[in-house]
Design an enzyme around this catalytic site. Structure first.
Site, PDB file in Angstrom:
ATOM      1  N   TYR A  46     -34.565 -67.355  38.709  1.00  0.00           N
ATOM      2  CA  TYR A  46     -33.620 -66.853  39.841  1.00  0.00           C
ATOM      3  C   TYR A  46     -33.900 -65.580  40.135  1.00  0.00           C
ATOM      4  CZ  TYR A  46     -29.493 -64.409  41.219  1.00  0.00           C
ATOM      5  OH  TYR A  46     -28.521 -63.507  41.820  1.00  0.00           O
ATOM      6  N   THR A  52     -30.328 -58.293  42.898  1.00  0.00           N
ATOM      7  CA  THR A  52     -29.656 -58.427  41.710  1.00  0.00           C
ATOM      8  C   THR A  52     -30.109 -57.464  40.573  1.00  0.00           C
ATOM      9  OG1 THR A  52     -29.250 -60.135  39.854  1.00  0.00           O
ATOM     10  CG2 THR A  52     -31.140 -60.765  41.353  1.00  0.00           C
TER      11      THR A  52
END
Ligand code: UD1
Length: 330
Positions: free
Chosen positions: A141, A117
């Site tokens: 995250y 990501t």
């Protein structure tokens, strides 16, 4: 040769599965269906309902299906949830990935494609970001994904194993043939929520913060069509199968759009104003992030086909309509 797709019933995973089916490639899906939907998987691939962290299960799947490559999508992706429940993210994203990587090494699976990501960069000091920007995750995250990238690097150094970590920017849109799309219940993506408002499923859209250091004060992101992202995985698979070495690559178009610009684009598509409220910043959010995609283009020969915000918004809206119909029939 079979591709194991973890999280293949999910949003991005199911788009890859359809692409693999279109290419005549053998694939098998492992998904615990916690957020994925069975209908999203093409009939050509088997679904095994289970956890990617289940070493015994995955070892059996690899042996039974003659798996040569793993594409690892399964994981948790909601940034604010990772702030309130970090251990869920370290389990689902980091610990489960560790188990999956171990099973690959032990069973001779040499090719691994990982859903990383843009969040690994945190709030970048300048845009666009290149892959050599330092890791600076801003939320659990992001940290959970950084940890997996670090494991992959070490494992690729130690073993006969190579990977491509694809660092996704903001994935949006749906399969142009309307075979799959973003179907996760309670998804938190901007465009998903905006479309639900457009279809009358929600009362209004809340803009999370108007005080960012961006042209209109709202968050700026690089929105990439999910079908272009699926193609990036397909190219990464060819790259690894032809002997490519471990690498991390940005997946974005190199263009930033603000929350307000996304809303205005949807308003153009539907021909009316969307009910919008402004609220405070969301925990874990950053102001602006845009990809430098030079490397993926040169190394994988990847070229976007759907680089158009209006087209992305339209395809996502068409899918949301189809999904509402599907859900009402269930
Ligand atoms: C997304 C991904 C994340 C990925 C990252 C890369 C999801 C759920 N998360 O995070 O996995 O690593 O991109 O950049 O897709 N917003 C609103 N109102 C809303 C929802 C969102 O104003 O109701 C704003 C957010 O504050 C943000 C922008 O819209 O500025 C995009 O948010 P979102 O779609 O949730 O994605 P990211 O948080 O950027």
């Amino acid at each position: 040769m079979t591709v194991l797709v973890s999280g293949g019933a999910g949003y991005i995973g199911s788009h890859l599965c359809w692409l693999l089916a279109d290419q005549g490639e053998e694939f098998v899906v492992v998904d615990n269906l916690s957020t994925g939907r069975e209908f999203a998987i093409p009939p050509q691939g088997d679904l095994i309902v289970g956890d990617v962290g289940d070493i015994e299960l995955i070892a059996n799947v690899i042996k039974q299906h003659n798996v040569d490559a793993v594409v690892h999508f399964a994981g948790s992706i909601v940034v604010p949830e990772s702030v309130s429940d970090p251990l869920k993210y370290y389990k689902n994203n980091t610990a489960n990935s560790r188990n999956l990587i171990e099973v690959c090494v032990e069973n001779g699976v040499k090719h691994f494609i990982f859903s990383s990501t843009a969040t690994v960069y945190g709030e970048p000091k300048k845009n666009p970001v290149t892959e050599d920007f330092p890791f600076a995750p801003f939320n659990p995250y992001g940290t959970s994904k950084v940890m997996t990238e670090m494991m992959l690097k070490d494992v690729a150094f130690a073993h006969d194993f190579d990977y491509v970590a694809l660092r996704y920017f903001n994935v949006a849109g749906a399969d142009p043939k309307k075979r799959t799309g973003q179907s996760t219940p309670n998804a938190t993506h901007l465009l998903k929520i905006a479309n639900q408002v457009a279809l009358g499923q929600r009362e209004y859209l809340e803009i999370f913060g108007e005080d960012y250091d961006t042209p209109d004060g709202t968050g700026v992101r690089d929105y990439i069509h999910v079908s272009d992202l699926a193609e990036a995985h397909w190219s990464a698979l060819q790259y690894l199968r032809s002997g490519g070495e471990a690498i991390a690559l940005n997946c974005g178009y190199g263009k930033g759009f603000s929350v307000r610009e996304v809303i205005e684009t949807l308003e153009q598509v539907i021909g009316r104003k969307l009910p919008v409220k402004t609220g405070p910043r969301r925990p874990g959010d950053i102001g602006s992030i845009i990809a430098d995609n030079t490397k993926i283009k040169s190394l994988l020969g990847w070229e976007p086909k759907y680089d158009d915000l209006k087209g992305i918004v339209e395809s996502a809206l068409r899918w949301e309509e189809a999904l509402a119909q599907k859900n009402s029939q269930d």
